[in-house]
Design a protein around this motif. Sequence first.
Motif, PDB file in Angstrom:
ATOM      1  N   ALA A  29      11.835 -25.619  36.239  1.00 31.51           N
ATOM      2  CA  ALA A  29      11.032 -26.489  35.377  1.00 31.51           C
ATOM      3  C   ALA A  29      11.731 -27.841  35.260  1.00 31.51           C
ATOM      4  O   ALA A  29      11.844 -28.405  34.180  1.00 31.51           O
ATOM      5  N   ASN A  30      12.167 -28.355  36.392  1.00 35.67           N
ATOM      6  CA  ASN A  30      12.937 -29.607  36.410  1.00 35.67           C
ATOM      7  C   ASN A  30      12.073 -30.794  36.829  1.00 35.67           C
ATOM      8  O   ASN A  30      12.503 -31.661  37.581  1.00 35.67           O
ATOM      9  N   LEU A  58      25.727 -22.624  35.056  1.00 35.38           N
ATOM     10  CA  LEU A  58      25.928 -23.035  36.451  1.00 35.38           C
ATOM     11  C   LEU A  58      26.163 -24.527  36.622  1.00 35.38           C
ATOM     12  O   LEU A  58      26.492 -24.976  37.725  1.00 35.38           O
ATOM     13  N   ASP A  59      25.997 -25.294  35.561  1.00 31.72           N
ATOM     14  CA  ASP A  59      26.295 -26.727  35.628  1.00 31.72           C
ATOM     15  C   ASP A  59      27.776 -26.888  35.993  1.00 31.72           C
ATOM     16  O   ASP A  59      28.649 -26.344  35.310  1.00 31.72           O
ATOM     17  N   PRO A  60      28.093 -27.628  37.062  1.00 39.03           N
ATOM     18  CA  PRO A  60      29.497 -27.730  37.501  1.00 39.03           C
ATOM     19  C   PRO A  60      30.386 -28.557  36.575  1.00 39.03           C
ATOM     20  O   PRO A  60      31.603 -28.567  36.748  1.00 39.03           O
ATOM     21  N   LEU A 108      12.668 -17.578  28.665  1.00 40.96           N
ATOM     22  CA  LEU A 108      12.563 -17.869  27.242  1.00 40.96           C
ATOM     23  C   LEU A 108      13.855 -18.476  26.695  1.00 40.96           C
ATOM     24  O   LEU A 108      13.846 -19.160  25.674  1.00 40.96           O
ATOM     25  N   PHE A 109      14.978 -18.223  27.388  1.00 38.82           N
ATOM     26  CA  PHE A 109      16.289 -18.697  26.935  1.00 38.82           C
ATOM     27  C   PHE A 109      16.981 -19.628  27.940  1.00 38.82           C
ATOM     28  O   PHE A 109      18.040 -20.169  27.621  1.00 38.82           O
ATOM     29  N   ASP A 110      16.425 -19.800  29.141  1.00 42.20           N
ATOM     30  CA  ASP A 110      17.106 -20.555  30.207  1.00 42.20           C
ATOM     31  C   ASP A 110      17.176 -22.052  29.882  1.00 42.20           C
ATOM     32  O   ASP A 110      16.143 -22.708  29.774  1.00 42.20           O
ATOM     33  N   PRO A 111      18.386 -22.640  29.766  1.00 42.12           N
ATOM     34  CA  PRO A 111      18.502 -24.073  29.493  1.00 42.12           C
ATOM     35  C   PRO A 111      18.493 -24.925  30.750  1.00 42.12           C
ATOM     36  O   PRO A 111      18.672 -26.141  30.677  1.00 42.12           O
ATOM     37  N   GLY A 112      18.316 -24.274  31.915  1.00 40.87           N
ATOM     38  CA  GLY A 112      18.299 -25.019  33.172  1.00 40.87           C
ATOM     39  C   GLY A 112      19.224 -24.459  34.232  1.00 40.87           C
ATOM     40  O   GLY A 112      19.545 -25.147  35.212  1.00 40.87           O
ATOM     41  N   PHE A 129      13.557 -33.778  24.532  1.00 47.82           N
ATOM     42  CA  PHE A 129      14.557 -34.403  25.404  1.00 47.82           C
ATOM     43  C   PHE A 129      14.021 -35.661  26.088  1.00 47.82           C
ATOM     44  O   PHE A 129      14.776 -36.523  26.510  1.00 47.82           O
ATOM     45  N   HIS A 130      12.695 -35.715  26.235  1.00 46.02           N
ATOM     46  CA  HIS A 130      12.004 -36.830  26.890  1.00 46.02           C
ATOM     47  C   HIS A 130      12.295 -36.900  28.386  1.00 46.02           C
ATOM     48  O   HIS A 130      12.083 -37.938  29.023  1.00 46.02           O
ATOM     49  N   TYR A 131      12.779 -35.801  28.928  1.00 43.77           N
ATOM     50  CA  TYR A 131      12.936 -35.670  30.379  1.00 43.77           C
ATOM     51  C   TYR A 131      13.033 -34.170  30.669  1.00 43.77           C
ATOM     52  O   TYR A 131      13.370 -33.380  29.787  1.00 43.77           O
ATOM     53  N   PRO A 132      12.746 -33.735  31.891  1.00 44.26           N
ATOM     54  CA  PRO A 132      12.800 -32.306  32.209  1.00 44.26           C
ATOM     55  C   PRO A 132      14.246 -31.823  32.329  1.00 44.26           C
ATOM     56  O   PRO A 132      15.025 -32.363  33.115  1.00 44.26           O
ATOM     57  N   THR A 133      14.597 -30.819  31.548  1.00 46.62           N
ATOM     58  CA  THR A 133      15.965 -30.280  31.560  1.00 46.62           C
ATOM     59  C   THR A 133      16.064 -28.991  32.355  1.00 46.62           C
ATOM     60  O   THR A 133      17.172 -28.511  32.624  1.00 46.62           O
ATOM     61  N   GLY A 134      14.929 -28.405  32.694  1.00 46.80           N
ATOM     62  CA  GLY A 134      14.910 -27.074  33.279  1.00 46.80           C
ATOM     63  C   GLY A 134      14.443 -26.021  32.304  1.00 46.80           C
ATOM     64  O   GLY A 134      14.247 -24.865  32.674  1.00 46.80           O
ATOM     65  N   ARG A 135      14.244 -26.404  31.045  1.00 42.53           N
ATOM     66  CA  ARG A 135      13.709 -25.476  30.046  1.00 42.53           C
ATOM     67  C   ARG A 135      12.205 -25.350  30.232  1.00 42.53           C
ATOM     68  O   ARG A 135      11.516 -26.349  30.398  1.00 42.53           O
TER      69      ARG A 135
END
Length: 346
Positions: A26-27, A66-68, A8-12, A36-42
Motif C-alpha cells: 500500500a505504498n 524491515l526498514d534498514p 491490520l497492523f502492518d506499518p509498511g 501522514f499525507h503520503y503512503p507509508t505502506g499502511r
Amino acid sequence: MFVFGDSLFDPGNNNFLNISATQGKANYPPYGETFFHYPTGRFSDGRLIPDFFASFAGLPLWRPYLDPANHNFVVGANFASAGACVLVENNPNTLNLQIQLGFFKEVVNLLTQQLGDTDTKKLLREATYISSIGGVDYMIFVNSSSNITEPAMQEYVNIVIGNITEATKEIYELGGRKFAFQNVGPLGCYPHMKAEFNSTGECVQFLQILATMHNNALAKVAEELEINLSGFKYLMFDFFTSLMDRANNPTKHGFKVGDNACCGGGVYHAQNGCGFLTEEYELCSDPNEFVFWDAYHPTEHCYSQLVELLWNGTGNVTWPLNMKQLYDLDIDTEVSSQNIDLLDDA
C-alpha cells in the motif's frame, strides 16, 4: 510493545519485500492521505491500532522492522506484514507468523548484546505482545476449498489455533508474559467478501461462522495458557463484534456509510483496488464518514474508535483486562502477590 500480525497492523514492512502492489503493498496514493499525507505502506488512510497504542503509551511510532534504518528495540518492534498467515504454506510472499517469530528472536539477541541478559529479561517480562493474525488464512481457505462443511471448518480452525498457541508459548519461553490478542474480524461483513459471494447486503454467514469458531477457540486457549503458565497475563479484544456493529449500524457510531468502501471500484467499491493505476476506482470526499477505507480495512476514524475501546474499554469488548491495565501491569509484583496468596491458601 512487540507487534505481530497482518495488514491490520502492518506499518509498511511489505514495502521492503520483493512483491508487487497486487501481492500486498500500500505504498501508493491515496493510502495514508489523512494523517501522514503520503503512503507509508499502511492499509488505511492514516494510523492503525498499534500507532494509537504508541501514542497512548508515550512511545514513538515504530518504523517497519524491515526498514534498514537504525532501530531502538528498547521500545519494541513491529513485525506485521500485510497478507501474513499463521500457516506457512498459505501465502509465501509475505512474512508469516513463523518468520515474524524469527525476527523477534533476532531482536532478543540484539537486546541481550546491548543491555545484558538480566536487563533484557526484565524488558521482555514487562513488554506487551500484541497480535492480530488468522483472517487471511480463512479467506484463503474459503477461496481454495470446495468442502466448506462445519467439520472441515473446525478441523482447519484447530490447525490455525494450534500454530498460534505454539508461537505464543515460544514468546513466553523467551520471557514474554503480557499478551494482547485481537480476534479475527467479521470476515463476512468485509466489502470484498460481500461483493465476491454475491451477498444481498447481509454479511456472508459461513464466513461469520468460521471467524466465530476461530475466536471462540482463541479465547479458550488464552484462558488455558493463563491457568497453565506462571505469570502469563492476557487480554482478548473483540474486534469481530466491535467492527461488525459499526459496519451494520454506522449511524449509531457517527458514520454515514458501513457497507461501501471509501476507496475502490465496482460493487461496494470492493471489486477494483484502491489506487491501482491499472484499475478505475473512486475516492470518497471524507473518509471519516466511512467505516471501511478499502475492501478489507477500516478507516483511521474507525480505528480511532476501536482502539479507544481496547485501551479503556470494559469487559464486554476486552477481557479480562483492557490494554491500559495490561500495559501498566507490573508482572514481578503480580507474580509475588500470587505466590503470597498460594502460601496463604496452603
